[in-house]
Each structure stands twice: as structure tokens, then as C-alpha cells.
Scaffold this motif. Sequence first.
Motif, PDB file in Angstrom:
ATOM      1  N   SER A   1      59.550  25.315  91.992  1.00 10.68           N
ATOM      2  CA  SER A   1      60.060  24.008  91.599  1.00 10.68           C
ATOM      3  C   SER A   1      58.967  22.962  91.786  1.00 10.68           C
ATOM      4  O   SER A   1      58.094  23.118  92.642  1.00 10.68           O
ATOM      5  N   ASP A   2      59.008  21.893  90.999  1.00 15.70           N
ATOM      6  CA  ASP A   2      58.021  20.817  91.165  1.00 15.70           C
ATOM      7  C   ASP A   2      58.119  20.218  92.561  1.00 15.70           C
ATOM      8  O   ASP A   2      57.151  20.201  93.308  1.00 15.70           O
ATOM      9  N   TRP A   3      59.279  19.692  92.878  1.00 18.54           N
ATOM     10  CA  TRP A   3      59.578  19.154  94.205  1.00 18.54           C
ATOM     11  C   TRP A   3      61.082  19.194  94.403  1.00 18.54           C
ATOM     12  O   TRP A   3      61.855  19.137  93.447  1.00 18.54           O
ATOM     13  N   LEU A   4      61.497  19.328  95.640  1.00 18.37           N
ATOM     14  CA  LEU A   4      62.918  19.354  95.992  1.00 18.37           C
ATOM     15  C   LEU A   4      63.165  18.200  96.955  1.00 18.37           C
ATOM     16  O   LEU A   4      63.113  18.347  98.171  1.00 18.37           O
ATOM     17  N   VAL A   5      63.405  17.040  96.374  1.00 16.17           N
ATOM     18  CA  VAL A   5      63.535  15.816  97.175  1.00 16.17           C
ATOM     19  C   VAL A   5      64.952  15.280  97.137  1.00 16.17           C
ATOM     20  O   VAL A   5      65.491  14.838  98.147  1.00 16.17           O
ATOM     21  N   SER A   6      65.593  15.316  95.976  1.00 18.56           N
ATOM     22  CA  SER A   6      66.982  14.876  95.853  1.00 18.56           C
ATOM     23  C   SER A   6      67.744  15.922  95.044  1.00 18.56           C
ATOM     24  O   SER A   6      67.161  16.628  94.217  1.00 18.56           O
TER      25      SER A   6
ATOM     26  N   ASN B   1      62.777  18.239 100.874  1.00 17.49           N
ATOM     27  CA  ASN B   1      63.583  17.378 101.740  1.00 17.49           C
ATOM     28  C   ASN B   1      64.810  18.172 102.197  1.00 17.49           C
ATOM     29  O   ASN B   1      65.818  18.223 101.501  1.00 17.49           O
ATOM     30  N   ARG B   2      64.710  18.793 103.345  1.00 15.06           N
ATOM     31  CA  ARG B   2      65.784  19.671 103.813  1.00 15.06           C
ATOM     32  C   ARG B   2      67.106  18.925 103.988  1.00 15.06           C
ATOM     33  O   ARG B   2      68.180  19.486 103.738  1.00 15.06           O
ATOM     34  N   GLU B   3      67.043  17.692 104.400  1.00 18.68           N
ATOM     35  CA  GLU B   3      68.261  16.925 104.645  1.00 18.68           C
ATOM     36  C   GLU B   3      69.077  16.763 103.366  1.00 18.68           C
ATOM     37  O   GLU B   3      70.312  16.803 103.383  1.00 18.68           O
ATOM     38  N   ALA B   4      68.398  16.584 102.238  1.00 20.41           N
ATOM     39  CA  ALA B   4      69.088  16.351 100.966  1.00 20.41           C
ATOM     40  C   ALA B   4      69.761  17.608 100.424  1.00 20.41           C
ATOM     41  O   ALA B   4      70.598  17.514  99.516  1.00 20.41           O
ATOM     42  N   PHE B   5      69.411  18.787 100.976  1.00 22.28           N
ATOM     43  CA  PHE B   5      69.923  20.035 100.420  1.00 22.28           C
ATOM     44  C   PHE B   5      70.829  20.792 101.396  1.00 22.28           C
ATOM     45  O   PHE B   5      71.050  21.989 101.229  1.00 22.28           O
ATOM     46  N   LYS B   6      71.343  20.070 102.379  1.00 29.66           N
ATOM     47  CA  LYS B   6      72.327  20.676 103.264  1.00 29.66           C
ATOM     48  C   LYS B   6      73.581  21.037 102.468  1.00 29.66           C
ATOM     49  O   LYS B   6      74.058  20.267 101.642  1.00 29.66           O
TER      50      LYS B   6
ATOM     51  N   THR C   1      73.730  23.394 100.284  1.00 31.40           N
ATOM     52  CA  THR C   1      73.366  24.074  99.047  1.00 31.40           C
ATOM     53  C   THR C   1      72.724  25.421  99.379  1.00 31.40           C
ATOM     54  O   THR C   1      72.436  25.722 100.540  1.00 31.40           O
ATOM     55  N   ARG C   2      72.461  26.213  98.354  1.00 29.75           N
ATOM     56  CA  ARG C   2      71.825  27.521  98.563  1.00 29.75           C
ATOM     57  C   ARG C   2      70.411  27.384  99.123  1.00 29.75           C
ATOM     58  O   ARG C   2      69.892  28.304  99.744  1.00 29.75           O
ATOM     59  N   PHE C   3      69.787  26.238  98.899  1.00 28.95           N
ATOM     60  CA  PHE C   3      68.428  26.038  99.399  1.00 28.95           C
ATOM     61  C   PHE C   3      68.383  25.963 100.924  1.00 28.95           C
ATOM     62  O   PHE C   3      67.344  26.216 101.530  1.00 28.95           O
ATOM     63  N   GLU C   4      69.516  25.615 101.532  1.00 25.19           N
ATOM     64  CA  GLU C   4      69.541  25.466 102.991  1.00 25.19           C
ATOM     65  C   GLU C   4      69.208  26.784 103.681  1.00 25.19           C
ATOM     66  O   GLU C   4      68.546  26.798 104.733  1.00 25.19           O
ATOM     67  N   LYS C   5      69.633  27.904 103.105  1.00 19.68           N
ATOM     68  CA  LYS C   5      69.411  29.204 103.738  1.00 19.68           C
ATOM     69  C   LYS C   5      68.259  29.989 103.103  1.00 19.68           C
ATOM     70  O   LYS C   5      67.916  31.072 103.572  1.00 19.68           O
TER      71      LYS C   5
ATOM     72  N   LEU D   1      57.158  12.709 101.693  1.00 21.38           N
ATOM     73  CA  LEU D   1      58.572  12.885 101.370  1.00 21.38           C
ATOM     74  C   LEU D   1      59.121  11.692 100.595  1.00 21.38           C
ATOM     75  O   LEU D   1      59.944  11.841  99.689  1.00 21.38           O
ATOM     76  N   LYS D   2      58.650  10.506 100.929  1.00 19.15           N
ATOM     77  CA  LYS D   2      59.157   9.295 100.283  1.00 19.15           C
ATOM     78  C   LYS D   2      58.340   8.913  99.057  1.00 19.15           C
ATOM     79  O   LYS D   2      58.881   8.412  98.063  1.00 19.15           O
ATOM     80  N   HIS D   3      57.029   9.158  99.132  1.00 20.16           N
ATOM     81  CA  HIS D   3      56.140   8.718  98.049  1.00 20.16           C
ATOM     82  C   HIS D   3      55.450   9.901  97.391  1.00 20.16           C
ATOM     83  O   HIS D   3      54.274   9.834  97.033  1.00 20.16           O
ATOM     84  N   TYR D   4      56.179  10.992  97.218  1.00 24.33           N
ATOM     85  CA  TYR D   4      55.585  12.226  96.705  1.00 24.33           C
ATOM     86  C   TYR D   4      54.951  12.056  95.327  1.00 24.33           C
ATOM     87  O   TYR D   4      53.945  12.690  95.015  1.00 24.33           O
ATOM     88  N   GLN D   5      55.511  11.179  94.492  1.00 24.55           N
ATOM     89  CA  GLN D   5      54.993  11.043  93.138  1.00 24.55           C
ATOM     90  C   GLN D   5      53.600  10.423  93.105  1.00 24.55           C
ATOM     91  O   GLN D   5      52.861  10.601  92.133  1.00 24.55           O
ATOM     92  N   LYS D   6      53.234   9.721  94.174  1.00 18.11           N
ATOM     93  CA  LYS D   6      51.884   9.166  94.240  1.00 18.11           C
ATOM     94  C   LYS D   6      50.840  10.269  94.383  1.00 18.11           C
ATOM     95  O   LYS D   6      49.649  10.044  94.129  1.00 18.11           O
ATOM     96  N   TYR D   7      51.286  11.438  94.795  1.00 13.43           N
ATOM     97  CA  TYR D   7      50.365  12.564  94.955  1.00 13.43           C
ATOM     98  C   TYR D   7      50.333  13.464  93.718  1.00 13.43           C
ATOM     99  O   TYR D   7      49.802  14.578  93.787  1.00 13.43           O
ATOM    100  N   LEU D   8      50.858  12.994  92.598  1.00 19.75           N
ATOM    101  CA  LEU D   8      50.868  13.795  91.372  1.00 19.75           C
ATOM    102  C   LEU D   8      49.480  14.313  90.993  1.00 19.75           C
ATOM    103  O   LEU D   8      49.353  15.472  90.579  1.00 19.75           O
ATOM    104  N   PRO D   9      48.401  13.503  91.124  1.00 20.61           N
ATOM    105  CA  PRO D   9      47.075  14.037  90.764  1.00 20.61           C
ATOM    106  C   PRO D   9      46.669  15.261  91.579  1.00 20.61           C
ATOM    107  O   PRO D   9      45.821  16.045  91.122  1.00 20.61           O
TER     108      PRO D   9
END
Length: 374
Positions: free
Chosen positions: A7-12, A38-43, A45-49, A64-72
Motif C-alpha cells: 500500500s502507498d500509506w496506511l494513515v486513515s 497509523n496503527r491507531e486509525a486501523f484498530k 480492522t484486519r490490519f490490526e492483526k 505520520l502527520k506530514h507523510y505527503q511532504k515525503y513523497l519525493p
Amino acid sequence: MKVALISDWLVSYAGSEKVEEAILGLFPQADVFTCVFNREAFKGTRFEKARVTESFIARLPGALKHYQKYLPLMPLAVEQFDLSAYDVVISSSHAVAKGVLTGPDQLHICYCHTPIRYAWDFQHQYLNESGMGRGPKGWLARYLLHRFRIWDVRTAHGVDHFIANSRYIGRRIRKVYGRDADVIYPNVAVNDFSLVPEKESFYLAASRLVPYKRIDLVVEAFSRMPDRQLVVIGEGDQEDKIRRMLTPNITFLGHQPFSELRGYMQRARAFVFAAEEDFGIMPIEAQACGTPVIAYARGGALETVQNGKTGFHFDRQTPESIREAVENFETKGVSFGASEIRQHAESFSRERFDREMEAFVLERWDALRMKRGF
């Protein structure tokens, strides 16, 4: 068959993440790789385990908050995942996930939500909306996006099979990567929305309040129709702008829990959708309630809303075009009843996605094994 899910990112936990969770449900032993998790956002769900491996970006300041700034840095990040132990690699990509490195005896299937929009045909809109249309920052952003496009096209050659989430995205994949794609529509939680045949007089617009969703156009259109009631649900950057546009016939409710949103969807005379989406889940959810949809005639809505049957299309993203569509709906109505609209929505269900996705992966894996002489 050992499977890796990228996955690209799992933030929300939103639309693409629900697709990824469904894939994980089909292959529950799969290992998950992503730039940031972001583990907290996926409590719950199947991603938790699941066993989730993050990239080095997760260790950078504010990732975690500004992940898109690291796109390069993300192309480099996904290339560092060692996937040599896996038979099948499934990337769920709207940015960088498809760029993982695989070998000739591995099967790489990319479920493509879209080629990254702000690097391709939406570049100019993205730069203008982010305040980087001009100046040194703008030129730096343009150069980085130029380099990203080169990498993006190159890595398309590492994908064995593309799956598009709509025919519209299939056309974008063909234009950007020069590749054909099979279409498997995303899984929509149709069964979370029950049919309510009796409708009230108000119209509903609901979404994140960000520029490309064009809720401001819907509000402006209804401000010119004082005899039509509109309810707006959502939160986001444009909330203050929306509040300033309100007229007495428009009710703004801000963020609402799912149960309240569902209730308004079930009772609304019609759901109004002005965004150009790659697929668009909310119009399907509204139709699952038996509610017609008035939608912009671009993107996925052309495939999910049947003009004159389950709703009406409008041709331009303007308040006047929306107003004309509403008046057309009021005059003509739709030919499908609430139960038929619901039946149409069921063609986008989780069960249909699971069946089609599992068959696609297993058939391609069997074909590869035969080529390898297994």
C-alpha cells in the motif's frame, strides 16, 4: 502461495484502505508493506492483526502527520522492501506502491485506484491550490514531479497485470502507462445501508470539504433555488467558506456520525454529487438507500449513476448546470423506483468484489505456474 500486499500509506481508514482490507480478507496470511502506518486509525480492522512492515519514512520527523511532504522519497522507500520470498505481490496504488521490485518468477498485480493525479493531468491544479504555482518552490515542485513521472512510467513495466477501479481509470492507465487494465469495481458496503422507499423533500450533499469535491458549487446552486431545501454534511478546509455561503434554505450540519449520515441519505429526495471522482463511493451508498443521485457527468459517476434511471447527470461543474439538473429531476423524475435503484447499487457489493478479485488473482497465478512448468 505466499502473498505480499503493498500500500502507498496506511494513515486513515477510507476508500482505498477498505479495498486493501478486503484483499487482506481474501489472503489473510499476507504480509503488508507500506510507507507509513497509523496503527491507531486501523484498530478493529484486519490490519490490526496483520504483520505490517513500514519504510524508513516512518522514522522521519513528523512522518505520520506530514507523510505527503515525503513523497519525493517514497519511490526510493518502496524499492527498499525485500519481496523476494513472495510468490504473489498485490499492490494497491494511487501513488507509489506499484513501484516495488519483483522478479520474473513472481506475479505482480496492481489494483490501480489512479495514476498519481497530481503528477499527471492534475499537476497545474495541484500546484495552484497548494500555492506553488509560481516562484522557486513552484519550479522545484515541477522538477520533482517531472522526475516522478519518469519513475512512474518506468515502474509500470514491473507490473504483470493492472486492475482499474473503473473504466475511467482504465483509460487513464492506458494514456499514462500504455497498458490495458481489467476493471474490478471497489467493494462498497451496500449492506450497511438499508432501503427506505419514502423520501422527504430535502436534497443532500455530503463529503470532505476540500476544493475538488466542489461542495461550494452545490451550495451556490441551491442558494439560487430558495424553494429547494439542501442539507450539507462534512468537515474540512472549506468549512468557513461554506458557512459564509449559506442561505435560509440550506442547513449545514458539519461532521456527523455514520448513523446520522446514513439516516439523511435514506430520507433525502436526491443526493447531489459535484466531484470528478475516479470511482466515487458515496453515490453508490446513496443508491443503496434507494435514493437517486444527481452527479457530475465525468469520472466514475458515468458508470455508477444511470442517467434518467437511478439519477441525473449534469455536464459542467457550474452552479447553473447543477440547478438545471435539479429542475430536470423535479420535472421528469427517474424511471427506476427505490427498490430498483437499490438493486443497481448491489452490483457494487463486497461479495461481488471478493468473488471477482479472488478469481483474478488465482487464475493469473495458475497461468504463471503453468508457464514455469509447475
